[in-house]
Design a protein around this motif. Structure first.
Motif, PDB file in Angstrom:
ATOM      1  N   THR A  44       0.952  -1.059   0.021  1.00  0.00           N
ATOM      2  CA  THR A  44      -0.014  -0.100   0.037  1.00  0.00           C
ATOM      3  C   THR A  44       1.006   1.198  -0.183  1.00  0.00           C
ATOM      4  O   THR A  44       0.590   2.242  -0.801  1.00  0.00           O
ATOM      5  CB  THR A  44      -0.753  -0.026   1.136  1.00  0.00           C
ATOM      6  N   LYS A  45       1.830   1.454   0.775  1.00  0.00           N
ATOM      7  CA  LYS A  45       2.858   2.297   0.762  1.00  0.00           C
ATOM      8  C   LYS A  45       3.575   2.717  -0.627  1.00  0.00           C
ATOM      9  O   LYS A  45       3.535   3.582  -0.964  1.00  0.00           O
ATOM     10  CB  LYS A  45       4.114   2.316   1.940  1.00  0.00           C
ATOM     11  N   ILE A  46       3.740   1.642  -1.057  1.00  0.00           N
ATOM     12  CA  ILE A  46       4.611   1.725  -2.607  1.00  0.00           C
ATOM     13  C   ILE A  46       3.789   2.418  -3.464  1.00  0.00           C
ATOM     14  O   ILE A  46       3.992   3.287  -4.181  1.00  0.00           O
ATOM     15  CB  ILE A  46       5.136   0.242  -2.901  1.00  0.00           C
ATOM     16  N   ARG A  68       1.741  10.900   4.845  1.00  0.00           N
ATOM     17  CA  ARG A  68       1.713  10.264   3.653  1.00  0.00           C
ATOM     18  C   ARG A  68       2.726  11.008   2.493  1.00  0.00           C
ATOM     19  O   ARG A  68       3.753  10.401   2.073  1.00  0.00           O
ATOM     20  CB  ARG A  68       0.368   9.962   2.782  1.00  0.00           C
ATOM     21  N   ALA A  69       2.481  12.221   2.283  1.00  0.00           N
ATOM     22  CA  ALA A  69       3.136  13.225   1.409  1.00  0.00           C
ATOM     23  C   ALA A  69       4.808  13.279   2.024  1.00  0.00           C
ATOM     24  O   ALA A  69       5.637  13.061   1.161  1.00  0.00           O
ATOM     25  CB  ALA A  69       2.627  14.561   1.388  1.00  0.00           C
ATOM     26  N   SER A  70       4.961  13.309   3.330  1.00  0.00           N
ATOM     27  CA  SER A  70       6.389  13.363   3.767  1.00  0.00           C
ATOM     28  C   SER A  70       6.913  11.958   3.555  1.00  0.00           C
ATOM     29  O   SER A  70       8.219  11.968   2.989  1.00  0.00           O
ATOM     30  CB  SER A  70       6.251  13.537   5.270  1.00  0.00           C
ATOM     31  N   LEU A  71       6.275  10.913   3.816  1.00  0.00           N
ATOM     32  CA  LEU A  71       6.934   9.611   3.396  1.00  0.00           C
ATOM     33  C   LEU A  71       7.154   9.307   1.937  1.00  0.00           C
ATOM     34  O   LEU A  71       8.096   8.971   1.544  1.00  0.00           O
ATOM     35  CB  LEU A  71       5.818   8.318   3.596  1.00  0.00           C
ATOM     36  N   ARG A  79       9.367   0.713  -6.721  1.00  0.00           N
ATOM     37  CA  ARG A  79       8.723  -1.071  -6.432  1.00  0.00           C
ATOM     38  C   ARG A  79      10.197  -1.786  -5.854  1.00  0.00           C
ATOM     39  O   ARG A  79       9.799  -2.712  -4.972  1.00  0.00           O
ATOM     40  CB  ARG A  79       8.332  -1.608  -7.336  1.00  0.00           C
ATOM     41  N   THR A  80      11.014  -1.605  -6.636  1.00  0.00           N
ATOM     42  CA  THR A  80      12.183  -2.475  -6.411  1.00  0.00           C
ATOM     43  C   THR A  80      13.002  -2.094  -5.349  1.00  0.00           C
ATOM     44  O   THR A  80      13.667  -2.839  -4.345  1.00  0.00           O
ATOM     45  CB  THR A  80      13.447  -2.341  -7.528  1.00  0.00           C
TER      46      THR A  80
END
Lengths: 265, 265, 265
Positions: free
Chosen positions: C3-5, C217-220, C260-261
């Motif tokens: 989800t984070k990716i 989320r934006a900062s991550l 993703r990688t």
């Protein structure tokens, strides 16, 4: 020659081991490059110019670099304050009199800075060193032909006045402390096609003087590292853009081998 | 076409032979790049903004470049003083009205600068040229659709008002002097991904106007060199970082061959 | 993790689609790099600091980035004005408390800025976050050992105080919003050898917060993109000079595949 080479290698190693904090009050044009050059060689830059905080910044740093490239009154005030503080707590002060002689303001400002306290090292090109001597107010008349030779004489007098080291940058760099003169013949003409490499040299002297009390030796080490890194960069560069990039890489990569192979007096 | 190409080659050669000193009062973001671009093309930059010294600096330079990117009152005062001095001693003045129309301060400042003395050349994008015309106070109403065409009309009017040259940068550059219009179609979209290339264009016009009195011709030469160097850089670049580096190399490398092969009206 | 990716990929895509205008009042050293990083990632930078125009600039931008690296009173006044305006019109405010704790002026200025309005995000290294908490005046005593752990606790408290997100940069980045903590373990030690990459991280948070209302989320997303671009750059770099160039290229090139990688919590 051998002794000098080993001294340069030792000083560079000291910079990398101790990561000295160098306080820069410098010009807008070169701030980014100066900071990156200090990081690449193993030092840490601080750039702060507010009159309210320069004394505290000087206190936490190991040397102070003053560069008058993009001069204005609020910055001069901060420079004076920082210089006095550095003198009081015996931190080395390195002065770069950019554009000395180009305007009355520059000449007056150089006098103000020299009157605040004598720098440990002054670095400039021939014309700047001659004009700085003239601005010091302690000599009269300036040879209008700015040959290296006349700059050496001015450099010697200026060194006497400040009781410190004077570095004249050029195809050959002269590092002068009263009756002693050292030479560095490294470097590449492409260095004159990148803005602020003189300012970088001054900042590197700040890094070396932070770890090496003998300012004649520290200045020689810094100028040798500059020149050799310039030669390393030139081998890979296709123009001044790539030269600038390879130069920062070279400051990061340079080691005993390059210094032993390339150092030229 | 042939005549224009030979004119560009001749002007570039003149810049490299005479190494004109260009005085820049410009913004913090681009100072380093601007100085490096001027060095790469063969000119020499001076960057000085203190009110106390700008007149002396103008006196020793061959042209004056004013750029309002990071505006503030002390800088505006220095700009006005420098412009008046340059006008009095007939040095070309190049104005870059960065962000014209984005704030009241910018519009008012542009009016102040234009009132001080008419620049020899104004360079901006379509929106900046339209806003500058509006700020000049000598016309009313601005087309809100900033198409190239409406900018050309504004450019013509602005050229009449300043009795000088107006350059509208874009995919196609328009170089306008009253009823004459020239075009340069060189360049690459990657140029919009590097900060300050518009400012670099203005500074290069400063270098060319320093050696070529015909400002329509000098502006065309500078814009052609910019665009062709951009194309040369694009061939080697993998992104905007390497583009910026290759662009400086290209300014250093560009010669008659590249100009003959690549110049597009 | 998945989800984070996907969130990072979506946010990056949003930045590139909407090209948000980010207003920066930042330090002289990093302005050029910051502007170039914003352009490379797909945003557009505005750099303006005159008190007279910052409110108008905030109005036309989608976020405001405040960085106190090269502090002085006129800039602080403009920062306060811009922050109040941004709060009033609900634009995200990102604060980079550069050098927090290094001088009294810095600590007082941070308090002034926090008192003007709570930022949406504060980003700094461990020491800066701890000092910023202390400067907020709402806690007493600072752990003198600046371990990551003590910074996390300070980060949590600071997040409570500002009711926003706190990012602690380091080998592992911690992104904290009250009782929630996220980690990004991407990046490369070479990033500490290039000046201003912390400032670039803050500016990228500005770009992401401009398009993604959830500031945690934006900062991550921003920190992940920073770290991954750093890893991409490291693969091609021979030192900090070429690293800086490849880093800008990587911000331009980075896509779903690299995220993703490479993304590491």
């Amino acid at each position: 020659m051998e002794t000098k080479i080993e001294a340069i290698i030792e000083d560079l190693s000291l910079v990398r081991k101790t990561n000295p904090l160098v306080h820069n009050i410098t010009n807008y044009v070169v701030m980014n490059n100066t900071a990156n050059a200090l990081l690449a060689i193993g030092a840490s830059p601080i750039m702060a110019h507010a009159e309210e905080e320069v004394e505290e910044m000087v206190s936490i740093c190991s040397s102070l670099v003053i560069n008058i490239g993009t001069l204005s009154e609020p910055w001069t005030k901060a420079m004076v304050k920082a210089i006095i503080k550095a003198k009081n707590i015996q931190k080395p002060i390195i002065l770069d009199p950019v554009g000395a002689g180009a305007s009355t303001l520059r000449n007056q400002t150089i006098k103000r800075l020299l009157d605040a306290a004598s720098p440990s090292v002054i670095r400039g090109n021939a014309s700047e060193i001659i004009s700085t001597l003239s601005s010091s107010g302690k000599t009269k008349g300036v040879d209008s032909i700015h040959s290296s030779e006349s700059a050496i004489e001015s450099g010697k007098k200026l060194s006497e006045i400040i009781q410190g080291t004077v570095v004249i940058s050029g195809a050959t760099d002269y590092i002068i402390q009263r009756d002693q003169t050292r030479k560095v013949s490294n470097g590449d003409p492409m260095m004159t096609k990148v803005t602020g490499l003189g300012c970088t040299a001054t900042a590197l002297i700040g890094a070396f003087a932070a770890v090496q009390k003998d300012t004649l030796r520290a200045s020689l080490s810094a100028m040798a590292v500059m020149g050799i890194a310039g030669e390393m960069a030139k081998m890979k560069a296709e123009g001044p853009g790539s030269f600038q990039m390879h130069f920062l890489d070279a400051l990061y990569q340079i080691g005993a081998d390059e210094i032993r192979t390339r150092f030229k007096e």
